[in-house]
Enzyme design. Structure first.
Site, PDB file in Angstrom:
ATOM      1  N   ASP A  10       0.844  -1.191   0.000  1.00 34.94           N
ATOM      2  CA  ASP A  10       0.000   0.000   0.000  1.00 34.94           C
ATOM      3  C   ASP A  10       0.891   1.257   0.000  1.00 34.94           C
ATOM      4  OD1 ASP A  10      -2.410   1.604   0.512  1.00 34.94           O
ATOM      5  OD2 ASP A  10      -1.544   1.868   2.507  1.00 34.94           O
ATOM      6  N   ASP A  12      -0.259   5.228   0.858  1.00 35.84           N
ATOM      7  CA  ASP A  12      -0.461   6.218   1.924  1.00 35.84           C
ATOM      8  C   ASP A  12      -0.613   5.535   3.284  1.00 35.84           C
ATOM      9  OD1 ASP A  12      -0.664   8.746   2.977  1.00 35.84           O
ATOM     10  OD2 ASP A  12      -2.278   9.378   1.652  1.00 35.84           O
ATOM     11  N   LYS A 181      -9.492  -2.250  -3.102  1.00 32.95           N
ATOM     12  CA  LYS A 181      -9.395  -2.885  -1.794  1.00 32.95           C
ATOM     13  C   LYS A 181     -10.586  -2.444  -0.938  1.00 32.95           C
ATOM     14  CE  LYS A 181      -5.323  -0.904  -1.388  1.00 32.95           C
ATOM     15  NZ  LYS A 181      -4.013  -0.431  -0.867  1.00 32.95           N
ATOM     16  N   ASP A 206      -1.430  -0.379   5.946  1.00 27.94           N
ATOM     17  CA  ASP A 206      -1.657   0.244   7.254  1.00 27.94           C
ATOM     18  C   ASP A 206      -3.127   0.241   7.655  1.00 27.94           C
ATOM     19  OD1 ASP A 206      -2.098   2.332   5.140  1.00 27.94           O
ATOM     20  OD2 ASP A 206      -2.807   3.409   6.912  1.00 27.94           O
TER      21      ASP A 206
HETATM   22 MG   LIG Z   1      -2.890   3.171   3.385  1.00 28.17          MG
END
Ligand SMILES: [Mg+2]
Length: 254
Positions: A10, A12, A181, A206
């Site tokens: 991923d 960000d 996602k 995250d």
């Molecule tokens: Mg993220």
């Protein structure tokens, strides 16, 4: 620790927070690169062209070519092209979505419309929503890049793609087919690009609700890193735990 050959990573909250890079993640990807491991950055951000995403990563010291970036816009375009390669599509989105649809040889149209395709559009207008809503009511299929309702930023949480998409959904009574996602569709497509099997691939992110659930839904192992949205305490209420959790990628040695 199990050995993996492919990594879906991923952006960000995992590689950077806003404009600030996460050094441990940058170092980690450099290690993967040096070892010749396969990796792809998998993002629900539908607004950017992969070339521009790669450029941002390069500026942070991350080895990334355009081919290392797989966006939900690319996944959405491939999904539609596989279903109907001659489809006429009406996009509500930004350059990343429109370029991906063109790259998949789909025809952009605002008159004859087989698919209304929606992602984040920070130039949304009443007219775009009107064209989209009327087409869906006439039977056009409704496909959406991702359902994220809020977009983290330096200013706080901004309206995400899912919030804008809900306007069309509410007005037509039709729920879109989501591609990004936590859907497994985007993961399956990224695996095909990466060329590794489910057993030898690890999803790193995250956000439990998007990244980790995407891994779980697609049947691949997942690593949750606590540098972004999801905190350790948030995991007490979830049914299926990530395969691994870690404070930062610094300690992710293999
Ligand atoms: Mg993220």
């Amino acid at each position: 620790m199990k050995q993996y050959k492919g990594y879906l990573i991923d952006l960000d909250g995992t590689m950077y927070n806003g404009t600030e890079k996460i050094q441990e993640a940058v170092d980690f990807v450099n290690q993967l690169h040096q070892r010749g491991e396969r990796y792809i950055f998998l993002t629900n951000n539908s607004t950017k062209h992969p070339r521009d995403v790669a450029k941002v990563l390069n500026e942070m010291g991350v080895p990334a070519e355009e081919e290392h970036v797989f966006t939900t816009s690319m996944a959405t375009a491939s999904y539609i092209a596989a279903e109907n390669p001659n489809a006429k599509v009406f996009p509500i989105g930004e350059v990343g979505l429109i370029e991906a649809l063109k790259a998949a040889n789909l025809t952009i149209s605002d008159t004859e419309i087989d698919y209304v395709v929606m992602g984040l559009d920070r130039n949304i207008t009443y007219e775009k929503l009107t064209v989209g809503a009327l087409a869906i009511r006439k039977g056009a299929k409704f496909v959406a890049t991702n359902g994220d309702v809020a977009l983290p930023s330096e200013r706080g949480f901004l309206p995400g793609a899912g919030s804008l998409i809900s306007v069309l959904s509410v007005t037509t009574g039709v729920k879109p087919k989501f591609i990004g996602k936590p859907e497994s569709i985007i993961v399956d497509q990224a695996l095909a690009v990466l060329g590794t099997s489910k057993e030898e691939t690890l999803m790193i992110g995250d956000n439990y609700a998007t990244d980790i659930l995407a891994g779980i839904n697609a049947g691949i192992d997942s690593l949750l890193v606590f540098t972004g949205v999801t905190k350790q305490k948030d995991l007490t209420t979830v049914k299926v735990q990530p395969t691994y959790t870690i404070d930062s990628l610094k300690n992710w040695a293999q």
